[in-house]
Design an enzyme around this catalytic site. Structure first.
Site, PDB file in Angstrom:
ATOM      1  N   SER A 118       0.855  -1.180   0.000  1.00 54.39           N
ATOM      2  CA  SER A 118       0.000   0.000   0.000  1.00 54.39           C
ATOM      3  C   SER A 118       0.887   1.223   0.000  1.00 54.39           C
ATOM      4  O   SER A 118       2.065   1.158   0.384  1.00 54.39           O
ATOM      5  CB  SER A 118      -0.903   0.017   1.247  1.00 54.39           C
ATOM      6  OG  SER A 118      -1.561   1.257   1.401  1.00 54.39           O
ATOM      7  N   TYR A 124      -2.429  -1.054  10.894  1.00 57.63           N
ATOM      8  CA  TYR A 124      -2.527  -1.279   9.449  1.00 57.63           C
ATOM      9  C   TYR A 124      -1.318  -0.710   8.725  1.00 57.63           C
ATOM     10  O   TYR A 124      -0.694  -1.400   7.905  1.00 57.63           O
ATOM     11  CB  TYR A 124      -3.811  -0.661   8.900  1.00 57.63           C
ATOM     12  CG  TYR A 124      -3.875  -0.711   7.396  1.00 57.63           C
ATOM     13  CD1 TYR A 124      -4.150  -1.905   6.737  1.00 57.63           C
ATOM     14  CD2 TYR A 124      -3.623   0.426   6.628  1.00 57.63           C
ATOM     15  CE1 TYR A 124      -4.170  -1.977   5.357  1.00 57.63           C
ATOM     16  CE2 TYR A 124      -3.654   0.369   5.246  1.00 57.63           C
ATOM     17  CZ  TYR A 124      -3.930  -0.828   4.607  1.00 57.63           C
ATOM     18  OH  TYR A 124      -3.944  -0.891   3.244  1.00 57.63           O
TER      19      TYR A 124
END
Length: 260
Positions: free
Chosen positions: A139, A152
């Site tokens: 990401s 996360y």
């Protein structure tokens, strides 16, 4: 020789579904993993209707400790070997780490880190034998600190670091390892995380289909990392120009706008 398959986790929605479609359209036989077994059945029917080979379906929740053992057992029962591993499954939760449910946050670690690591290593002999590869879903968050989604963001930093190191180790064996690092993508991720996309979503948004195409192409071209979209590509470079404290504060302010 055993049939070869591409193993894709988190295949029932979003980027995972698009990755399954791309790999199937390129002639790969798939083994699809997801906790939503009914959705896998629907996706498998679509792939077969489009002329692809019938996928192996493995309904499985990667948060469970024995999940990877179940995946390996299912593949062994089918008599297939893994040629490519696509670790797409992952999720995040929005909020301060000390306020969120601790077990739920450990679930992020279980899926985003533990299962990804296990599946990247477990089939190494098969990947080497078939000179295949690994596509790990990172990401843009991998390049940033993440107040408001601390676990996360940290998990994606691990994915990028681990994948780059594994790439270096497996290169002499002819195995490709690529990290796919999209920015904001409109999927079920936002709803599960409990966030409302802000202005950065509009600026950096890519479709799941475009991200999947870029990821497949990057893996086949043996790229180290794939950042889909021009705006995404420049951000890691720009981050080097600012002090870490400034970036932390800026991300914290952006995150405050994301409450759903």
């Amino acid at each position: 020789m055993s049939d070869r398959v591409t193993l894709i986790t988190g295949a029932s929605a979003g980027i995972g579904t698009e990755l399954a479609r791309v790999f199937a359209s390129k002639g790969h036989r798939l083994a699809l993993v997801d906790r939503h077994g009914d959705r896998l059945t629907t996706l498998a029917s679509e792939i077969v209707a489009a002329g692809g080979a019938a996928p192996i379906l493995i309904p499985c929740d990667l948060e469970h400790r024995d999940a990877c053992d179940k995946i390996a057992a299912a593949l062994a029962t089918e008599g297939v070997e893994v040629e490519f591993v696509v670790n797409n499954a992952g999720f995040g939760l929005f909020g301060h780490a000390i306020e969120l449910d601790r077990a739920a946050q450990l679930g992020i670690v279980a899926v985003n880190i533990l299962a990804l690591t296990d599946l990247s290593l477990r089939f190494a002999d098969s990947l080497i034998r078939h000179r295949g590869g690994i596509l790990n879903l990172g990401s843009l968050a991998a390049f940033l600190p993440g107040p408001g989604m601390a676990v996360y963001y940290a998990s994606k930093a691990y994915v990028l670091s681990f994948s780059e190191a594994l790439r270096q180790e497996l290169a002499p064996c002819g195995v490709r390892v690529t990290t796919l690092c999209p920015g904001s993508v409109s999927t079920e991720f936002q709803a599960r995380a409990g966030i409302k996309p802000g202005f950065e979503h509009e600026m950096l948004n890519s479709s799941a289909a475009d991200v999947a195409q870029a990821g497949y192409r990057g893996l086949m071209e043996n790229k180290r990392a794939v950042l889909p979209g021009l705006g995404i590509k420049v951000i890691p470079f720009l981050l080097r120009l600012f002090p870490r404290g400034f970036i932390l504060a800026a991300i914290g302010r952006i995150q405050l706008r994301k409450r759903g």
